[in-house]
Design a protein around this motif. Sequence first.
Motif, PDB file in Angstrom:
ATOM      1  N   MET A   1       0.444  -0.768  -0.049  1.00  0.00           N
ATOM      2  CA  MET A   1       0.192  -0.346  -0.513  1.00  0.00           C
ATOM      3  C   MET A   1       0.844   1.362  -0.010  1.00  0.00           C
ATOM      4  SD  MET A   1      -3.131   0.872   3.010  1.00  0.00           S
ATOM      5  CE  MET A   1      -4.134   2.208   2.348  1.00  0.00           C
ATOM      6  N   THR A   2       0.499   1.832  -0.955  1.00  0.00           N
ATOM      7  CA  THR A   2       0.803   3.458  -0.687  1.00  0.00           C
ATOM      8  C   THR A   2       0.902   3.954   0.281  1.00  0.00           C
ATOM      9  OG1 THR A   2       1.043   3.039  -3.452  1.00  0.00           O
ATOM     10  CG2 THR A   2       1.656   5.778  -2.834  1.00  0.00           C
ATOM     11  N   ARG A   3       2.104   4.810   0.660  1.00  0.00           N
ATOM     12  CA  ARG A   3       2.225   5.838   1.649  1.00  0.00           C
ATOM     13  C   ARG A   3       1.570   6.947   1.500  1.00  0.00           C
ATOM     14  NH1 ARG A   3       6.914   8.686   4.254  1.00  0.00           N
ATOM     15  NH2 ARG A   3       5.521   8.761   6.518  1.00  0.00           N
ATOM     16  N   LEU A   4       0.381   7.524   1.863  1.00  0.00           N
ATOM     17  CA  LEU A   4       0.444   9.098   1.584  1.00  0.00           C
ATOM     18  C   LEU A   4       0.757  10.114   3.011  1.00  0.00           C
ATOM     19  CD1 LEU A   4      -3.614   9.858   0.238  1.00  0.00           C
ATOM     20  CD2 LEU A   4      -0.885  10.148  -0.771  1.00  0.00           C
ATOM     21  N   VAL A   5       1.259  10.600   2.651  1.00  0.00           N
ATOM     22  CA  VAL A   5       1.365  12.302   3.305  1.00  0.00           C
ATOM     23  C   VAL A   5       1.156  13.574   2.796  1.00  0.00           C
ATOM     24  CG1 VAL A   5       4.006  13.030   4.349  1.00  0.00           C
ATOM     25  CG2 VAL A   5       4.272  11.179   3.586  1.00  0.00           C
ATOM     26  N   LEU A   6       0.804  14.328   3.570  1.00  0.00           N
ATOM     27  CA  LEU A   6       0.278  15.894   3.655  1.00  0.00           C
ATOM     28  C   LEU A   6       1.431  16.976   4.130  1.00  0.00           C
ATOM     29  CD1 LEU A   6      -1.327  18.179   3.368  1.00  0.00           C
ATOM     30  CD2 LEU A   6      -2.523  17.676   5.164  1.00  0.00           C
ATOM     31  N   ALA A   7       2.236  17.547   2.785  1.00  0.00           N
ATOM     32  CA  ALA A   7       3.299  17.989   3.332  1.00  0.00           C
ATOM     33  C   ALA A   7       2.588  19.244   4.357  1.00  0.00           C
ATOM     34  CB  ALA A   7       4.321  18.324   1.853  1.00  0.00           C
ATOM     35  N   SER A   8       2.095  19.242   5.701  1.00  0.00           N
ATOM     36  CA  SER A   8       1.888  20.257   5.479  1.00  0.00           C
ATOM     37  C   SER A   8       1.309  20.477   7.280  1.00  0.00           C
ATOM     38  CB  SER A   8      -0.153  21.038   5.384  1.00  0.00           C
ATOM     39  OG  SER A   8      -0.374  21.682   5.491  1.00  0.00           O
ATOM     40  N   LYS A   9       1.108  20.823   7.840  1.00  0.00           N
ATOM     41  CA  LYS A   9       0.291  20.581   9.565  1.00  0.00           C
ATOM     42  C   LYS A   9      -0.947  21.659   9.672  1.00  0.00           C
ATOM     43  CE  LYS A   9       2.366  25.275  11.453  1.00  0.00           C
ATOM     44  NZ  LYS A   9       3.498  26.208  11.099  1.00  0.00           N
ATOM     45  N   SER A  10      -1.922  21.276   8.422  1.00  0.00           N
ATOM     46  CA  SER A  10      -3.283  21.906   8.343  1.00  0.00           C
ATOM     47  C   SER A  10      -4.008  21.201   9.254  1.00  0.00           C
ATOM     48  CB  SER A  10      -2.932  22.836   6.907  1.00  0.00           C
ATOM     49  OG  SER A  10      -4.789  22.921   6.806  1.00  0.00           O
ATOM     50  N   ALA A  11      -4.474  21.429  10.064  1.00  0.00           N
ATOM     51  CA  ALA A  11      -5.599  20.624  10.099  1.00  0.00           C
ATOM     52  C   ALA A  11      -7.069  20.743   9.287  1.00  0.00           C
ATOM     53  CB  ALA A  11      -6.541  20.835  11.917  1.00  0.00           C
ATOM     54  N   ALA A  12      -7.343  21.537   8.997  1.00  0.00           N
ATOM     55  CA  ALA A  12      -8.455  21.429   7.959  1.00  0.00           C
ATOM     56  C   ALA A  12      -7.983  20.690   6.256  1.00  0.00           C
ATOM     57  CB  ALA A  12      -8.798  22.763   7.570  1.00  0.00           C
ATOM     58  N   ARG A  13      -7.432  20.362   6.378  1.00  0.00           N
ATOM     59  CA  ARG A  13      -6.691  20.094   4.867  1.00  0.00           C
ATOM     60  C   ARG A  13      -6.761  18.390   5.262  1.00  0.00           C
ATOM     61  NH1 ARG A  13      -2.485  24.391   3.740  1.00  0.00           N
ATOM     62  NH2 ARG A  13      -3.733  25.658   2.011  1.00  0.00           N
ATOM     63  N   ALA A  14      -6.069  18.009   6.878  1.00  0.00           N
ATOM     64  CA  ALA A  14      -5.844  16.606   7.062  1.00  0.00           C
ATOM     65  C   ALA A  14      -7.313  16.115   7.515  1.00  0.00           C
ATOM     66  CB  ALA A  14      -4.841  16.300   8.497  1.00  0.00           C
ATOM     67  N   ALA A  15      -7.979  16.988   7.692  1.00  0.00           N
ATOM     68  CA  ALA A  15      -9.740  16.172   8.389  1.00  0.00           C
ATOM     69  C   ALA A  15     -10.164  16.190   7.252  1.00  0.00           C
ATOM     70  CB  ALA A  15      -9.886  17.502   9.373  1.00  0.00           C
ATOM     71  N   MET A  16      -9.915  16.869   5.878  1.00  0.00           N
ATOM     72  CA  MET A  16     -10.346  16.272   5.015  1.00  0.00           C
ATOM     73  C   MET A  16     -10.185  15.478   4.013  1.00  0.00           C
ATOM     74  SD  MET A  16     -10.522  19.654   1.874  1.00  0.00           S
ATOM     75  CE  MET A  16      -9.506  20.715   2.457  1.00  0.00           C
ATOM     76  N   LEU A  17      -8.555  15.305   4.080  1.00  0.00           N
ATOM     77  CA  LEU A  17      -8.573  13.707   3.888  1.00  0.00           C
ATOM     78  C   LEU A  17      -9.141  12.955   4.141  1.00  0.00           C
ATOM     79  CD1 LEU A  17      -4.529  15.166   2.789  1.00  0.00           C
ATOM     80  CD2 LEU A  17      -6.496  14.566   0.984  1.00  0.00           C
ATOM     81  N   ARG A  18      -8.633  12.449   5.615  1.00  0.00           N
ATOM     82  CA  ARG A  18      -9.196  11.619   6.532  1.00  0.00           C
ATOM     83  C   ARG A  18     -10.610  11.512   6.162  1.00  0.00           C
ATOM     84  NH1 ARG A  18      -5.154  13.689  10.811  1.00  0.00           N
ATOM     85  NH2 ARG A  18      -2.722  12.266  10.137  1.00  0.00           N
ATOM     86  N   GLN A  19     -11.338  12.798   6.315  1.00  0.00           N
ATOM     87  CA  GLN A  19     -13.218  12.138   5.957  1.00  0.00           C
ATOM     88  C   GLN A  19     -12.990  11.728   4.860  1.00  0.00           C
ATOM     89  OE1 GLN A  19     -14.535  15.819   7.307  1.00  0.00           O
ATOM     90  NE2 GLN A  19     -14.066  16.045   9.004  1.00  0.00           N
ATOM     91  N   ALA A  20     -12.493  11.603   3.568  1.00  0.00           N
ATOM     92  CA  ALA A  20     -13.042  10.861   1.994  1.00  0.00           C
ATOM     93  C   ALA A  20     -12.175   9.803   2.599  1.00  0.00           C
ATOM     94  CB  ALA A  20     -11.631  11.636   1.638  1.00  0.00           C
ATOM     95  N   GLY A  21     -11.576   9.688   3.397  1.00  0.00           N
ATOM     96  CA  GLY A  21     -10.790   7.611   3.371  1.00  0.00           C
ATOM     97  C   GLY A  21      -9.856   7.313   3.986  1.00  0.00           C
ATOM     98  N   LEU A  22      -9.226   8.583   3.220  1.00  0.00           N
ATOM     99  CA  LEU A  22      -7.355   8.391   2.896  1.00  0.00           C
ATOM    100  C   LEU A  22      -6.385   8.458   4.589  1.00  0.00           C
ATOM    101  CD1 LEU A  22      -6.996  10.728   0.097  1.00  0.00           C
ATOM    102  CD2 LEU A  22      -7.475   8.541   0.012  1.00  0.00           C
ATOM    103  N   ALA A  23      -5.620   6.989   4.520  1.00  0.00           N
ATOM    104  CA  ALA A  23      -4.595   7.556   5.414  1.00  0.00           C
ATOM    105  C   ALA A  23      -3.428   8.710   5.045  1.00  0.00           C
ATOM    106  CB  ALA A  23      -4.486   6.063   6.453  1.00  0.00           C
ATOM    107  N   VAL A  24      -3.756   9.372   6.248  1.00  0.00           N
ATOM    108  CA  VAL A  24      -2.171  10.232   5.574  1.00  0.00           C
ATOM    109  C   VAL A  24      -1.568  11.120   6.931  1.00  0.00           C
ATOM    110  CG1 VAL A  24      -3.976  12.424   6.072  1.00  0.00           C
ATOM    111  CG2 VAL A  24      -1.912  12.319   4.223  1.00  0.00           C
ATOM    112  N   ASP A  25      -0.497  11.011   6.484  1.00  0.00           N
ATOM    113  CA  ASP A  25       1.153  11.245   7.639  1.00  0.00           C
ATOM    114  C   ASP A  25       0.611  12.588   7.306  1.00  0.00           C
ATOM    115  OD1 ASP A  25       0.469   8.793   8.241  1.00  0.00           O
ATOM    116  OD2 ASP A  25       2.595   8.401   7.475  1.00  0.00           O
TER     117      ASP A  25
END
Length: 198
Positions: free
Chosen positions: A1-25
């Motif tokens: 499985m490919t690791r996804l990383v968000l190049a940010s500390k933005s809580a809003a962007r992280a929440a958006m991705l996680r709510q879309a079902g993506l596991a992101v660091d």
Amino acid sequence: MTRLVLASKSAARAAMLRQAGLAVDLTPADIDERALDEALAREGRDPAAIARALGEAKALAVSRAHPEAVVIGADQTLALGPRRFSKPVDLQAARANLLALRGRTHHLHSGVALARGGTILFSAVASAAMTMRPFSDAFLDAYLAGAGERLLSSVGCYQLEAEGIQLFERIEGDYFTILGMPLLPLLAALRTLGIAAT
């Protein structure tokens, strides 16, 4: 499985991705955003192109440190005609920005990019037209007092998903773009790359 990383500390962007079902660091990009923003503006790039370039720069920076991962970079710019805005340094600056935007239509541009191993795989930008209502000074003072320092993390000094919605009379554009990332094009790119379910 490919690791996804968000190049940010933005809580809003992280929440958006996680709510879309993506596991992101989350791994914030170590770049001088303001200096890069100003350099791109001096080159004559428009605010939409700057948002896209900032997203690409963040994705590239983190993908070089984590070459095995697919890295998401995102950023926003805000323009009122020829005037470009930056994140406010304090609540007094936030108040000045909101007074400048009051009763007028500004444009919010959100750029997003995907990178792996120091190579851009995808990038896009989306824009929204945001019309603020002519709110009173008393409303503004109460809004700033209630929202406080969290407004300093937003280039527009508003959080549309919270009480900031009361600043507006009309919005034309995608909700996710306004929150900080054009999510639908990003999800389509992840599906094309085989990273998200098709």
